[in-house]
Design an enzyme around this catalytic site. Structure first.
Site, PDB file in Angstrom:
ATOM      1  N   SER A 124       0.834  -1.204   0.000  1.00  0.00           N
ATOM      2  CA  SER A 124       0.000   0.000   0.000  1.00  0.00           C
ATOM      3  C   SER A 124       0.865   1.248   0.000  1.00  0.00           C
ATOM      4  O   SER A 124       1.987   1.243   0.534  1.00  0.00           O
ATOM      5  CB  SER A 124      -0.856  -0.034   1.270  1.00  0.00           C
ATOM      6  OG  SER A 124      -1.406   1.224   1.520  1.00  0.00           O
ATOM      7  N   TYR A 149      -2.141  -1.157  10.838  1.00  0.00           N
ATOM      8  CA  TYR A 149      -2.376  -1.695   9.488  1.00  0.00           C
ATOM      9  C   TYR A 149      -1.210  -1.337   8.575  1.00  0.00           C
ATOM     10  O   TYR A 149      -0.621  -2.214   7.917  1.00  0.00           O
ATOM     11  CB  TYR A 149      -3.700  -1.140   8.903  1.00  0.00           C
ATOM     12  CG  TYR A 149      -3.782  -1.350   7.409  1.00  0.00           C
ATOM     13  CD1 TYR A 149      -4.009  -2.622   6.881  1.00  0.00           C
ATOM     14  CD2 TYR A 149      -3.608  -0.287   6.516  1.00  0.00           C
ATOM     15  CE1 TYR A 149      -4.044  -2.827   5.503  1.00  0.00           C
ATOM     16  CE2 TYR A 149      -3.645  -0.480   5.146  1.00  0.00           C
ATOM     17  CZ  TYR A 149      -3.868  -1.757   4.642  1.00  0.00           C
ATOM     18  OH  TYR A 149      -3.896  -1.952   3.286  1.00  0.00           O
ATOM     19  N   LYS A 153       1.995  -3.697   6.588  1.00  0.00           N
ATOM     20  CA  LYS A 153       2.427  -3.681   5.173  1.00  0.00           C
ATOM     21  C   LYS A 153       3.932  -3.404   5.098  1.00  0.00           C
ATOM     22  O   LYS A 153       4.651  -4.024   4.299  1.00  0.00           O
ATOM     23  CB  LYS A 153       1.647  -2.623   4.389  1.00  0.00           C
ATOM     24  CG  LYS A 153       0.166  -2.910   4.263  1.00  0.00           C
ATOM     25  CD  LYS A 153      -0.100  -4.168   3.460  1.00  0.00           C
ATOM     26  CE  LYS A 153      -1.576  -4.491   3.371  1.00  0.00           C
ATOM     27  NZ  LYS A 153      -1.865  -5.792   2.781  1.00  0.00           N
TER      28      LYS A 153
HETATM   29  P1  NAD Z   1     -11.003  -7.206   1.103  1.00  0.00           P
HETATM   30  O1  NAD Z   1     -11.216  -7.201   2.572  1.00  0.00           O
HETATM   31  O2  NAD Z   1     -12.180  -6.982   0.210  1.00  0.00           O
HETATM   32  O3  NAD Z   1     -10.300  -8.573   0.656  1.00  0.00           O
HETATM   33  C1  NAD Z   1      -9.435  -9.299   1.498  1.00  0.00           C
HETATM   34  C2  NAD Z   1      -9.885 -10.745   1.484  1.00  0.00           C
HETATM   35  O4  NAD Z   1      -9.014 -11.510   2.316  1.00  0.00           O
HETATM   36  C3  NAD Z   1     -11.305 -10.953   2.019  1.00  0.00           C
HETATM   37  O5  NAD Z   1     -12.029 -11.749   1.119  1.00  0.00           O
HETATM   38  C4  NAD Z   1     -11.089 -11.659   3.360  1.00  0.00           C
HETATM   39  O6  NAD Z   1     -12.173 -12.494   3.694  1.00  0.00           O
HETATM   40  C5  NAD Z   1      -9.796 -12.403   3.102  1.00  0.00           C
HETATM   41  N1  NAD Z   1      -9.020 -12.695   4.310  1.00  0.00           N
HETATM   42  C6  NAD Z   1      -8.676 -11.854   5.316  1.00  0.00           C
HETATM   43  N2  NAD Z   1      -7.930 -12.497   6.225  1.00  0.00           N
HETATM   44  C7  NAD Z   1      -7.788 -13.791   5.795  1.00  0.00           C
HETATM   45  C8  NAD Z   1      -7.132 -14.931   6.293  1.00  0.00           C
HETATM   46  N3  NAD Z   1      -6.480 -14.896   7.461  1.00  0.00           N
HETATM   47  N4  NAD Z   1      -7.187 -16.086   5.583  1.00  0.00           N
HETATM   48  C9  NAD Z   1      -7.869 -16.142   4.410  1.00  0.00           C
HETATM   49  N5  NAD Z   1      -8.519 -15.069   3.884  1.00  0.00           N
HETATM   50  C10 NAD Z   1      -8.472 -13.907   4.566  1.00  0.00           C
HETATM   51  O7  NAD Z   1      -9.844  -6.132   0.793  1.00  0.00           O
HETATM   52  P2  NAD Z   1      -9.335  -5.555  -0.591  1.00  0.00           P
HETATM   53  O8  NAD Z   1      -9.689  -4.121  -0.662  1.00  0.00           O
HETATM   54  O9  NAD Z   1      -9.697  -6.456  -1.697  1.00  0.00           O
HETATM   55  O10 NAD Z   1      -7.759  -5.608  -0.316  1.00  0.00           O
HETATM   56  C11 NAD Z   1      -6.957  -6.695  -0.731  1.00  0.00           C
HETATM   57  C12 NAD Z   1      -5.548  -6.484  -0.251  1.00  0.00           C
HETATM   58  O11 NAD Z   1      -5.070  -5.241  -0.758  1.00  0.00           O
HETATM   59  C13 NAD Z   1      -5.406  -6.399   1.269  1.00  0.00           C
HETATM   60  O12 NAD Z   1      -4.207  -7.030   1.641  1.00  0.00           O
HETATM   61  C14 NAD Z   1      -5.340  -4.915   1.526  1.00  0.00           C
HETATM   62  O13 NAD Z   1      -4.646  -4.605   2.694  1.00  0.00           O
HETATM   63  C15 NAD Z   1      -4.573  -4.426   0.295  1.00  0.00           C
HETATM   64  N6  NAD Z   1      -4.815  -2.999  -0.011  1.00  0.00           N
HETATM   65  C16 NAD Z   1      -6.091  -2.551  -0.164  1.00  0.00           C
HETATM   66  C17 NAD Z   1      -6.316  -1.192  -0.407  1.00  0.00           C
HETATM   67  C18 NAD Z   1      -7.714  -0.658  -0.552  1.00  0.00           C
HETATM   68  O14 NAD Z   1      -7.898   0.554  -0.450  1.00  0.00           O
HETATM   69  N7  NAD Z   1      -8.729  -1.479  -0.813  1.00  0.00           N
HETATM   70  C19 NAD Z   1      -5.234  -0.311  -0.520  1.00  0.00           C
HETATM   71  C20 NAD Z   1      -3.941  -0.815  -0.382  1.00  0.00           C
HETATM   72  C21 NAD Z   1      -3.752  -2.173  -0.126  1.00  0.00           C
HETATM   73  N1  UFG Z   2     -12.674  11.256   3.336  1.00  0.00           N
HETATM   74  C1  UFG Z   2     -13.698  12.118   3.654  1.00  0.00           C
HETATM   75  N2  UFG Z   2     -14.852  11.573   4.158  1.00  0.00           N
HETATM   76  C2  UFG Z   2     -15.023  10.233   4.334  1.00  0.00           C
HETATM   77  C3  UFG Z   2     -13.964   9.363   4.004  1.00  0.00           C
HETATM   78  C4  UFG Z   2     -12.790   9.915   3.515  1.00  0.00           C
HETATM   79  O1  UFG Z   2     -13.582  13.333   3.513  1.00  0.00           O
HETATM   80  O2  UFG Z   2     -16.095   9.810   4.806  1.00  0.00           O
HETATM   81  C5  UFG Z   2     -11.431  11.815   2.763  1.00  0.00           C
HETATM   82  C6  UFG Z   2     -10.191  11.538   3.573  1.00  0.00           C
HETATM   83  O3  UFG Z   2     -10.024  12.522   4.560  1.00  0.00           O
HETATM   84  C7  UFG Z   2      -9.101  11.550   2.482  1.00  0.00           C
HETATM   85  C8  UFG Z   2      -9.839  11.013   1.247  1.00  0.00           C
HETATM   86  O4  UFG Z   2     -11.217  11.190   1.502  1.00  0.00           O
HETATM   87  O5  UFG Z   2      -8.716  12.884   2.216  1.00  0.00           O
HETATM   88  C9  UFG Z   2      -9.563   9.541   0.981  1.00  0.00           C
HETATM   89  O6  UFG Z   2      -9.856   8.797   2.164  1.00  0.00           O
HETATM   90  P1  UFG Z   2      -9.997   7.186   2.149  1.00  0.00           P
HETATM   91  O7  UFG Z   2     -10.349   6.783   3.536  1.00  0.00           O
HETATM   92  O8  UFG Z   2     -10.897   6.776   1.055  1.00  0.00           O
HETATM   93  O9  UFG Z   2      -8.545   6.703   1.736  1.00  0.00           O
HETATM   94  P2  UFG Z   2      -7.124   6.954   2.429  1.00  0.00           P
HETATM   95  O10 UFG Z   2      -6.286   7.684   1.426  1.00  0.00           O
HETATM   96  O11 UFG Z   2      -7.253   7.545   3.755  1.00  0.00           O
HETATM   97  O12 UFG Z   2      -6.596   5.470   2.635  1.00  0.00           O
HETATM   98  C10 UFG Z   2      -6.663   4.467   1.614  1.00  0.00           C
HETATM   99  C11 UFG Z   2      -6.836   3.094   2.261  1.00  0.00           C
HETATM  100  C12 UFG Z   2      -5.614   2.712   3.043  1.00  0.00           C
HETATM  101  C13 UFG Z   2      -4.393   2.822   2.190  1.00  0.00           C
HETATM  102  C14 UFG Z   2      -4.298   4.197   1.574  1.00  0.00           C
HETATM  103  C15 UFG Z   2      -3.135   4.285   0.618  1.00  0.00           C
HETATM  104  O13 UFG Z   2      -7.956   3.088   3.133  1.00  0.00           O
HETATM  105  O14 UFG Z   2      -5.724   1.374   3.446  1.00  0.00           O
HETATM  106  O15 UFG Z   2      -5.490   4.491   0.848  1.00  0.00           O
HETATM  107  O16 UFG Z   2      -3.220   3.236  -0.291  1.00  0.00           O
HETATM  108  F1  UFG Z   2      -3.301   2.603   2.950  1.00  0.00           F
END
Ligand code: NAD
Ligand code: UFG
Length: 336
Positions: A124, A149, A153
């Site tokens: 991330s 979290y 990572k």
């Molecule tokens: P998500 O929660 O939709 O998907 C994660 C999946 O992993 C889920 O289906 C959950 O049931 C499964 N899971 C969790 N723990 C587990 C375990 N111990 N064993 C087996 N399965 C397990 O999340 P996502 O948004 O699809 O994110 C996927 C990956 O990308 C994550 O590692 C997350 O940290 C990373 N990531 C997501 C974002 C974002 O904004 N969505 C940003 C940066 C990184």
């Molecule tokens: N925001 C609002 N109102 C809300 C939610 C968010 O104003 O209800 C704003 C936040 O302050 C920020 C922007 O929208 O300025 C984006 O916020 P998000 O929560 O959607 O995303 P972040 O950038 O905070 O974080 C996301 C993921 C993290 C990841 C990060 C970088 O949630 O897991 O992007 O990849 F680490």
């Protein structure tokens, strides 16, 4: 030979499964459904008209993993499984360290013992901490994360880097995602958060569909063009396609490589609200609220390394991200 996708039932995993199947890979999904439903995989099969194998298993379950590796011919792993809620990680740090770090270590041990040494990992942009100035480059210093979290990572990147240093037979690709939004254009799969969404896009789309009353915009006094936070939003299908390119690299050569997956463009909260209103035709009710703890003003990528080395560029713009989110949300107001 198959590709094992951990967390494949989740938001990014399910979209990546679609692209893997479309690209002709055989896939095996492993998930414990902690944050997803089996319906997402049903729909992956429906979209692609292709089949996949599934194991309900936890990445911390060594015996379960060993059984899968013994039974299946796994060539590489795309590792999405993990917990991802920033706020929750501050309340439950042990659960986050156990699931994300403990789970990854167990998975890698099982992989090593099975002779499968190719892994693509979901990292991330959060690993860049709050000190670096955007555009963020892979060469910048990482660490200084502000929540458990993010720290998981950062540590996992370190663990996988050390693993490669200890055994050059590994192929490790670390992918640093920026802000994934959007949905598959069929409207059949998309983001399905539990309870009140923490992230901006699912909150906006739930306001649009009438599930939430009003969006709180966290701060309008940042040093940005309109005072609201700026992020690098990336369409989840572009992100999924980035995994295909990363996988091709991992299958082709050993090494430990890290790539940003972003568009390189920053949009503010109010830019996103406006784009969503245009795409959906629905007015988004919002109010300005205090800043959220831990947020920074601006975060966007320099995606040039992924372009040069993987031949990958994000192609879908903000309009498309909003249009596809709206199709998914309006057709599935209660998710799966
Ligand atoms: P998500 O929660 O939709 O998907 C994660 C999946 O992993 C889920 O289906 C959950 O049931 C499964 N899971 C969790 N723990 C587990 C375990 N111990 N064993 C087996 N399965 C397990 O999340 P996502 O948004 O699809 O994110 C996927 C990956 O990308 C994550 O590692 C997350 O940290 C990373 N990531 C997501 C974002 C974002 O904004 N969505 C940003 C940066 C990184
Ligand atoms: N925001 C609002 N109102 C809300 C939610 C968010 O104003 O209800 C704003 C936040 O302050 C920020 C922007 O929208 O300025 C984006 O916020 P998000 O929560 O959607 O995303 P972040 O950038 O905070 O974080 C996301 C993921 C993290 C990841 C990060 C970088 O949630 O897991 O992007 O990849 F680490």
């Amino acid at each position: 030979m198959s590709i094992l996708v951990t967390g494949g039932a989740g938001f990014i995993g399910s979209h990546t499964c679609v692209e893997l199947l479309e690209a002709g890979y055989d896939i095996i999904v492993l998930d414990n459904f902690y944050n997803s439903k089996s319906e997402s995989l049903k729909r992956v099969k429906e979209i692609t008209n292709k089949d996949l194998k599934f194991y309900e298993c936890d990445i911390r379950d060594r015996k379960g993993l060993d059984e899968i590796f013994a039974k299946e011919n796994v060539e590489a792993v795309i590792h999405f499984a993990g917990l991802k809620a920033v706020g929750e990680s501050c309340q439950k740090p042990l659960e986050y360290y156990d699931n994300n770090i403990g789970g990854t270590v167990t998975l890698c041990e099982a992989m090593r013992d099975a002779g499968c040494k190719k892994i693509v990992f979901s990292s991330s942009a959060t690993v860049y901490g709050s000190e670096n100035i955007s555009p963020l480059k892979e060469t910048m210093k990482t660490g200084g994360t502000t929540n458990p979290y993010g720290t998981t990572k950062y540590y996992i990147e370190q663990i996988l880097t050390d693993l490669y240093a200890s055994d050059n037979e590994w192929s490790v690709v670390l992918l640093r995602y920026f802000n994934p939004i959007g949905a598959h254009e069929s409207g059949r799969i998309g983001e399905n958060p539990n309870g009140i969404p923490n992230n901006l896009m699912p909150y906006i789309s739930q306001v649009a569909v009438g599930k939430r009353e009003c969006l709180s915009v966290f701060g309008n006094d940042y040093d940005t063009h309109d005072g609201t936070g700026v992020r690098d939003y990336i369409h989840v299908v572009d992100l999924a396609l980035g995994h295909i390119k990363a996988l091709e690299k991992a299958l082709k050569e050993t090494g430990c490589n890290v790539y940003n997956l972003g568009t390189g463009k920053g949009y503010s909260v109010l830019d996103l609200v406006k784009a969503f209103e245009e795409a959906s035709g629905v007015k988004i009710n919002y109010k300005i609220a205090p800043r959220r703890d831990g947020d920074i003003a601006t975060c966007y990528s320099d995606p040039s390394k992924a372009k040069e080395e993987l031949g990958w560029v994000a192609e879908r713009g903000l309009d498309k991200m909003c249009e596809d989110t709206w199709r998914w949300q309006s057709q599935n107001p209660d998710g799966f």
